[in-house]
Design a protein around this motif. Structure first.
Motif, mmCIF file in Angstrom:
data_model
loop_
_atom_site.group_PDB
_atom_site.id
_atom_site.type_symbol
_atom_site.label_atom_id
_atom_site.label_comp_id
_atom_site.label_asym_id
_atom_site.label_seq_id
_atom_site.Cartn_x
_atom_site.Cartn_y
_atom_site.Cartn_z
ATOM 1 N N ASN A 1 0.865 -1.176 0.000
ATOM 2 C CA ASN A 1 0.000 0.000 0.000
ATOM 3 C C ASN A 1 0.906 1.231 0.000
ATOM 4 O O ASN A 1 1.741 1.391 0.880
ATOM 5 N N LEU A 2 0.718 2.124 -0.978
ATOM 6 C CA LEU A 2 1.601 3.275 -1.136
ATOM 7 C C LEU A 2 0.930 4.617 -0.856
ATOM 8 O O LEU A 2 1.585 5.648 -0.916
ATOM 9 N N GLY A 3 -0.362 4.630 -0.556
ATOM 10 C CA GLY A 3 -1.044 5.880 -0.256
ATOM 11 C C GLY A 3 -2.526 5.786 -0.515
ATOM 12 O O GLY A 3 -3.072 4.700 -0.690
ATOM 13 N N HIS A 4 -3.200 6.933 -0.553
ATOM 14 C CA HIS A 4 -4.627 6.968 -0.849
ATOM 15 C C HIS A 4 -4.993 8.261 -1.564
ATOM 16 O O HIS A 4 -4.250 9.243 -1.536
ATOM 17 N N TYR A 5 -6.176 8.245 -2.195
ATOM 18 C CA TYR A 5 -6.677 9.378 -2.952
ATOM 19 C C TYR A 5 -8.178 9.508 -2.731
ATOM 20 O O TYR A 5 -8.919 8.541 -2.870
ATOM 21 N N ASP A 6 -8.628 10.697 -2.358
ATOM 22 C CA ASP A 6 -10.043 10.993 -2.177
ATOM 23 C C ASP A 6 -10.434 12.049 -3.215
ATOM 24 O O ASP A 6 -10.087 13.223 -3.074
ATOM 25 N N PRO A 7 -11.151 11.663 -4.281
ATOM 26 C CA PRO A 7 -11.453 12.616 -5.347
ATOM 27 C C PRO A 7 -12.451 13.701 -4.956
ATOM 28 O O PRO A 7 -12.449 14.774 -5.550
ATOM 29 N N PHE A 8 -13.303 13.463 -3.962
ATOM 30 C CA PHE A 8 -14.297 14.466 -3.579
ATOM 31 C C PHE A 8 -13.679 15.608 -2.782
ATOM 32 O O PHE A 8 -14.048 16.755 -2.936
ATOM 33 N N ASN A 9 -12.742 15.294 -1.917
ATOM 34 C CA ASN A 9 -12.081 16.315 -1.112
ATOM 35 C C ASN A 9 -10.738 16.739 -1.695
ATOM 36 O O ASN A 9 -10.034 17.555 -1.114
ATOM 37 N N LYS A 10 -10.368 16.159 -2.840
ATOM 38 C CA LYS A 10 -9.099 16.464 -3.525
ATOM 39 C C LYS A 10 -7.892 16.229 -2.605
ATOM 40 O O LYS A 10 -6.969 17.032 -2.552
ATOM 41 N N ILE A 11 -7.928 15.107 -1.866
ATOM 42 C CA ILE A 11 -6.823 14.743 -0.983
ATOM 43 C C ILE A 11 -6.035 13.625 -1.659
ATOM 44 O O ILE A 11 -6.581 12.568 -1.973
ATOM 45 N N PHE A 12 -4.756 13.870 -1.886
ATOM 46 C CA PHE A 12 -3.872 12.878 -2.496
ATOM 47 C C PHE A 12 -2.679 12.721 -1.563
ATOM 48 O O PHE A 12 -1.872 13.634 -1.421
ATOM 49 N N SER A 13 -2.580 11.584 -0.919
ATOM 50 C CA SER A 13 -1.493 11.326 0.009
ATOM 51 C C SER A 13 -0.768 10.066 -0.443
ATOM 52 O O SER A 13 -1.378 9.002 -0.529
ATOM 53 N N ALA A 14 0.517 10.195 -0.747
ATOM 54 C CA ALA A 14 1.269 9.058 -1.253
ATOM 55 C C ALA A 14 2.705 9.103 -0.741
ATOM 56 O O ALA A 14 3.234 10.174 -0.448
ATOM 57 N N ASN A 15 3.314 7.944 -0.666
ATOM 58 C CA ASN A 15 4.716 7.836 -0.307
ATOM 59 C C ASN A 15 5.516 7.960 -1.608
ATOM 60 O O ASN A 15 5.789 6.970 -2.287
ATOM 61 N N ILE A 16 5.867 9.179 -1.967
ATOM 62 C CA ILE A 16 6.497 9.471 -3.254
ATOM 63 C C ILE A 16 7.854 8.797 -3.395
ATOM 64 O O ILE A 16 8.209 8.315 -4.467
ATOM 65 N N LYS A 17 8.608 8.737 -2.309
ATOM 66 C CA LYS A 17 9.936 8.109 -2.387
ATOM 67 C C LYS A 17 9.824 6.641 -2.781
ATOM 68 O O LYS A 17 10.587 6.155 -3.613
ATOM 69 N N LYS A 18 8.853 5.922 -2.217
ATOM 70 C CA LYS A 18 8.676 4.508 -2.565
ATOM 71 C C LYS A 18 8.166 4.350 -3.991
ATOM 72 O O LYS A 18 8.580 3.438 -4.703
ATOM 73 N N ILE A 19 7.261 5.241 -4.405
ATOM 74 C CA ILE A 19 6.740 5.147 -5.769
ATOM 75 C C ILE A 19 7.860 5.354 -6.779
ATOM 76 O O ILE A 19 7.995 4.598 -7.743
ATOM 77 N N ILE A 20 8.692 6.361 -6.576
ATOM 78 C CA ILE A 20 9.811 6.618 -7.495
ATOM 79 C C ILE A 20 10.791 5.456 -7.483
ATOM 80 O O ILE A 20 11.296 5.043 -8.526
ATOM 81 N N LYS A 21 11.043 4.892 -6.306
ATOM 82 C CA LYS A 21 11.953 3.750 -6.196
ATOM 83 C C LYS A 21 11.441 2.565 -7.005
ATOM 84 O O LYS A 21 12.190 1.933 -7.756
ATOM 85 N N HIS A 22 10.136 2.284 -6.914
ATOM 86 C CA HIS A 22 9.566 1.155 -7.652
ATOM 87 C C HIS A 22 9.543 1.424 -9.153
ATOM 88 O O HIS A 22 9.760 0.499 -9.949
ATOM 89 N N ILE A 23 9.307 2.666 -9.552
ATOM 90 C CA ILE A 23 9.322 2.994 -10.977
ATOM 91 C C ILE A 23 10.726 2.812 -11.544
ATOM 92 O O ILE A 23 10.904 2.285 -12.647
ATOM 93 N N LYS A 24 11.747 3.218 -10.795
ATOM 94 C CA LYS A 24 13.128 3.041 -11.257
ATOM 95 C C LYS A 24 13.509 1.569 -11.344
ATOM 96 O O LYS A 24 14.357 1.192 -12.156
ATOM 97 N N CYS A 25 12.888 0.727 -10.513
ATOM 98 C CA CYS A 25 13.170 -0.709 -10.538
ATOM 99 C C CYS A 25 12.375 -1.448 -11.611
ATOM 100 O O CYS A 25 12.542 -2.655 -11.769
ATOM 101 N N GLY A 26 11.484 -0.756 -12.331
ATOM 102 C CA GLY A 26 10.803 -1.381 -13.452
ATOM 103 C C GLY A 26 9.297 -1.473 -13.346
ATOM 104 O O GLY A 26 8.647 -1.976 -14.263
ATOM 105 N N ALA A 27 8.695 -1.033 -12.268
ATOM 106 C CA ALA A 27 7.239 -1.070 -12.151
ATOM 107 C C ALA A 27 6.642 0.030 -13.027
ATOM 108 O O ALA A 27 7.208 1.108 -13.170
ATOM 109 N N SER A 28 5.498 -0.261 -13.625
ATOM 110 C CA SER A 28 4.827 0.739 -14.443
ATOM 111 C C SER A 28 3.628 1.296 -13.681
ATOM 112 O O SER A 28 3.158 0.698 -12.731
#
Length: 77
Positions: A35-62
């Motif tokens: 689990n890397l974060g959450h998004y609430d479209p009604f309240n426009k809340i976007f909370s994510a662990n950006i460091k982990k997402i970038i790390k996984h993208i660099k390792c090959g995740a799309s």
């Protein structure tokens, strides 16, 4: 192949989403690896662990197209 995408949960007509890393063949609401974060479209809340997402993208995740647009809109990634 790993994919970072949105997993829907919440009430009817009031969805919220988890940002998860899962196998590309798993179901939308099925098992996920991390689990890397959450998004609430009604309240426009976007909370994510950006460091982990970038790390996984660099390792090959799309990312899904929707998540890619959200990352650009909120973090200019």
């Amino acid at each position: 192949m790993l994919k970072i995408r949105l997993q829907r949960f919440g009430k009817n007509r009031r969805p919220t989403y988890k940002i998860v890393m899962a196998q590309c063949r798993s179901k939308r609401d099925g098992k996920y690896l991390e689990n890397l974060g959450h998004y609430d479209p009604f309240n426009k809340i976007f909370s994510a662990n950006i460091k982990k997402i970038i790390k996984h993208i660099k390792c090959g995740a799309s990312t899904s197209a929707t998540l890619k647009n959200l990352l650009y809109a909120f973090y200019k990634i």
